[in-house]
Enzyme design. Sequence first.
Site, PDB file in Angstrom:
ATOM      1  N   LYS A  33     -11.421   0.924  11.698  1.00  0.00           N
ATOM      2  CA  LYS A  33     -10.203   1.526  11.154  1.00  0.00           C
ATOM      3  C   LYS A  33     -10.481   2.025   9.737  1.00  0.00           C
ATOM      4  O   LYS A  33     -10.970   1.277   8.890  1.00  0.00           O
ATOM      5  CB  LYS A  33      -9.070   0.507  11.121  1.00  0.00           C
ATOM      6  CG  LYS A  33      -7.753   1.109  10.639  1.00  0.00           C
ATOM      7  CD  LYS A  33      -6.617   0.119  10.793  1.00  0.00           C
ATOM      8  CE  LYS A  33      -6.438  -0.793   9.598  1.00  0.00           C
ATOM      9  NZ  LYS A  33      -6.045  -0.126   8.360  1.00  0.00           N
ATOM     10  N   ASP A  60      -5.940   5.359  10.058  1.00  0.00           N
ATOM     11  CA  ASP A  60      -4.671   4.666   9.757  1.00  0.00           C
ATOM     12  C   ASP A  60      -4.085   5.223   8.467  1.00  0.00           C
ATOM     13  O   ASP A  60      -4.118   4.570   7.428  1.00  0.00           O
ATOM     14  CB  ASP A  60      -4.971   3.165   9.649  1.00  0.00           C
ATOM     15  CG  ASP A  60      -3.749   2.339   9.292  1.00  0.00           C
ATOM     16  OD1 ASP A  60      -2.619   2.781   9.539  1.00  0.00           O
ATOM     17  OD2 ASP A  60      -3.935   1.233   8.744  1.00  0.00           O
ATOM     18  N   LYS A  62      -0.892   6.529   8.460  1.00  0.00           N
ATOM     19  CA  LYS A  62       0.567   6.311   8.575  1.00  0.00           C
ATOM     20  C   LYS A  62       1.352   7.501   8.047  1.00  0.00           C
ATOM     21  O   LYS A  62       2.129   7.375   7.087  1.00  0.00           O
ATOM     22  CB  LYS A  62       0.984   5.040   7.831  1.00  0.00           C
ATOM     23  CG  LYS A  62       0.290   3.759   8.286  1.00  0.00           C
ATOM     24  CD  LYS A  62       0.850   2.562   7.556  1.00  0.00           C
ATOM     25  CE  LYS A  62       0.159   1.277   7.900  1.00  0.00           C
ATOM     26  NZ  LYS A  62      -1.245   1.186   7.407  1.00  0.00           N
ATOM     27  N   ASP A  65       6.323  12.315   6.853  1.00  0.00           N
ATOM     28  CA  ASP A  65       6.598  13.528   6.071  1.00  0.00           C
ATOM     29  C   ASP A  65       7.451  14.442   6.935  1.00  0.00           C
ATOM     30  O   ASP A  65       7.886  14.053   8.028  1.00  0.00           O
ATOM     31  CB  ASP A  65       5.240  14.184   5.689  1.00  0.00           C
ATOM     32  CG  ASP A  65       5.306  14.916   4.354  1.00  0.00           C
ATOM     33  OD1 ASP A  65       6.287  15.657   4.133  1.00  0.00           O
ATOM     34  OD2 ASP A  65       4.383  14.745   3.549  1.00  0.00           O
ATOM     35  N   THR A 119       3.581  -5.343   8.867  1.00  0.00           N
ATOM     36  CA  THR A 119       3.416  -6.790   9.063  1.00  0.00           C
ATOM     37  C   THR A 119       3.503  -7.562   7.742  1.00  0.00           C
ATOM     38  O   THR A 119       3.580  -8.782   7.741  1.00  0.00           O
ATOM     39  CB  THR A 119       2.072  -7.099   9.754  1.00  0.00           C
ATOM     40  OG1 THR A 119       1.065  -6.289   9.157  1.00  0.00           O
ATOM     41  CG2 THR A 119       2.133  -6.816  11.222  1.00  0.00           C
ATOM     42  N   ARG A 210      -9.542  -8.457   6.239  1.00  0.00           N
ATOM     43  CA  ARG A 210     -10.160  -9.442   5.359  1.00  0.00           C
ATOM     44  C   ARG A 210     -10.829 -10.629   6.051  1.00  0.00           C
ATOM     45  O   ARG A 210     -11.872 -11.090   5.575  1.00  0.00           O
ATOM     46  CB  ARG A 210      -9.133  -9.889   4.304  1.00  0.00           C
ATOM     47  CG  ARG A 210      -8.901  -8.797   3.260  1.00  0.00           C
ATOM     48  CD  ARG A 210      -7.616  -8.953   2.507  1.00  0.00           C
ATOM     49  NE  ARG A 210      -6.458  -8.663   3.344  1.00  0.00           N
ATOM     50  CZ  ARG A 210      -5.219  -8.533   2.880  1.00  0.00           C
ATOM     51  NH1 ARG A 210      -4.982  -8.700   1.601  1.00  0.00           N
ATOM     52  NH2 ARG A 210      -4.239  -8.257   3.706  1.00  0.00           N
TER      53      ARG A 210
HETATM   54  O1  C5P Z   1      -7.018  -7.685   5.793  1.00  0.00           O
HETATM   55  P1  C5P Z   1      -6.006  -7.620   6.893  1.00  0.00           P
HETATM   56  O2  C5P Z   1      -6.499  -8.229   8.200  1.00  0.00           O
HETATM   57  O3  C5P Z   1      -4.651  -8.136   6.481  1.00  0.00           O
HETATM   58  O4  C5P Z   1      -5.888  -6.053   7.165  1.00  0.00           O
HETATM   59  C1  C5P Z   1      -4.904  -5.481   7.978  1.00  0.00           C
HETATM   60  C2  C5P Z   1      -5.093  -4.000   8.008  1.00  0.00           C
HETATM   61  O5  C5P Z   1      -4.105  -3.442   8.875  1.00  0.00           O
HETATM   62  C3  C5P Z   1      -4.940  -3.292   6.668  1.00  0.00           C
HETATM   63  O6  C5P Z   1      -5.899  -2.236   6.657  1.00  0.00           O
HETATM   64  C4  C5P Z   1      -3.554  -2.728   6.690  1.00  0.00           C
HETATM   65  O7  C5P Z   1      -3.445  -1.511   5.974  1.00  0.00           O
HETATM   66  C5  C5P Z   1      -3.333  -2.479   8.176  1.00  0.00           C
HETATM   67  N1  C5P Z   1      -1.943  -2.514   8.647  1.00  0.00           N
HETATM   68  C6  C5P Z   1      -1.103  -3.603   8.486  1.00  0.00           C
HETATM   69  N2  C5P Z   1       0.191  -3.562   8.931  1.00  0.00           N
HETATM   70  C7  C5P Z   1       0.656  -2.479   9.559  1.00  0.00           C
HETATM   71  C8  C5P Z   1      -0.197  -1.385   9.760  1.00  0.00           C
HETATM   72  C9  C5P Z   1      -1.513  -1.451   9.292  1.00  0.00           C
HETATM   73  O8  C5P Z   1      -1.533  -4.623   7.966  1.00  0.00           O
HETATM   74  N3  C5P Z   1       1.887  -2.448  10.020  1.00  0.00           N
END
Ligand code: C5P
Length: 235
Positions: A33, A60, A62, A65, A119, A210
Amino acid sequence: MPESRLIVALDFSTVNETLSLVDKLDPADCRLKVGKQLFTAQGPELVRQLVRRGFDVFLDLKFHDIPATVELACRAARDLGVWMVNVHALGGGAMMRAARAGVGDDGERPLLIAVTVLTSMGEGDLQETGIAGTTEQAVLRLAHLAQRNGMDGVVCSAREADVLRREMGDAFCLVTPGIRSAQAAADDQCRTMTAAAACAAGSHYLVVGRPVTRAADPLASLRQLQREIQGMCAR
Ligand code: C5P
C-alpha cells in the site's frame, strides 16, 4: 501460491527506507500500500517501480473532491497500473460514480474502494463532525451508498466486517486496517482487531503498517501474521 490477504502499508518518506523493506518481500506473500506520506514524498515513479516488480499496489490516496477531479485522479491511478485505489464515501454518490467512470470498465481496471469511517475515529470523533448515529450505523449507511454507486467494496474496521458481510454480501470487498496483536500498541488507531479475528469476521484484505514496518524483524512479523490467518480469510 495462495492469493495473499495481507497488504503492507509502506508508510515511509524515502526511497531507501521503502526499498530496503520491499527488497525483502515477495509479491506472492503480500500486496503493498502506498499512501499519502510516500506518494507525496516520492511521487508516481516509485509506484510504477513497485508495479514493475510484480507487486499488487493499493494506492491509498482517499480521494475526496468534486466529481470531475476525482474521475481524472482515478483515471491517472488506473494508468499507473495499480491494483486498488480508493475514495472517501463521504464524497457522495455522484463523486463515486465519477470515480467508477474514471477507472473504466474492463478487466484491467483497479478495484475501487470507498473509505467509510477512518479506523482512527471513535464515537466521540464522529459526533464532533456532525455525523449522526453510532459508528456502526454510519459505516453501514456509507457502505450501502458505496455499493449503490458502483464501488467494489469499502475500507472499514474489522469490528464492522461481520455485519457488513451479512448486509452487503460475499462479493463486496472488505479492506480492514487497524490490525494489531492483542499485546501490541494501538498507536493512533482506535477500532483495532487481531489479524485472525479480522479474517474470522469476514475481512478480505488486511492492511498492516507499523506492526510490520516498525518491527525489529519485519519479515518475521509478516510471516507470523501469515501463519495466524492461514486458511481463515473469506474468498
Ligand atoms: O500502522 P498501521 O497498521 O496503523 O497502518 C494502517 C494504514 O492504513 C495506514 O497507512 C493508514 O493510512 C491506513 N488506513 C487506516 N484507516 C483507514 C484507511 C487507511 O488506518 N480507514
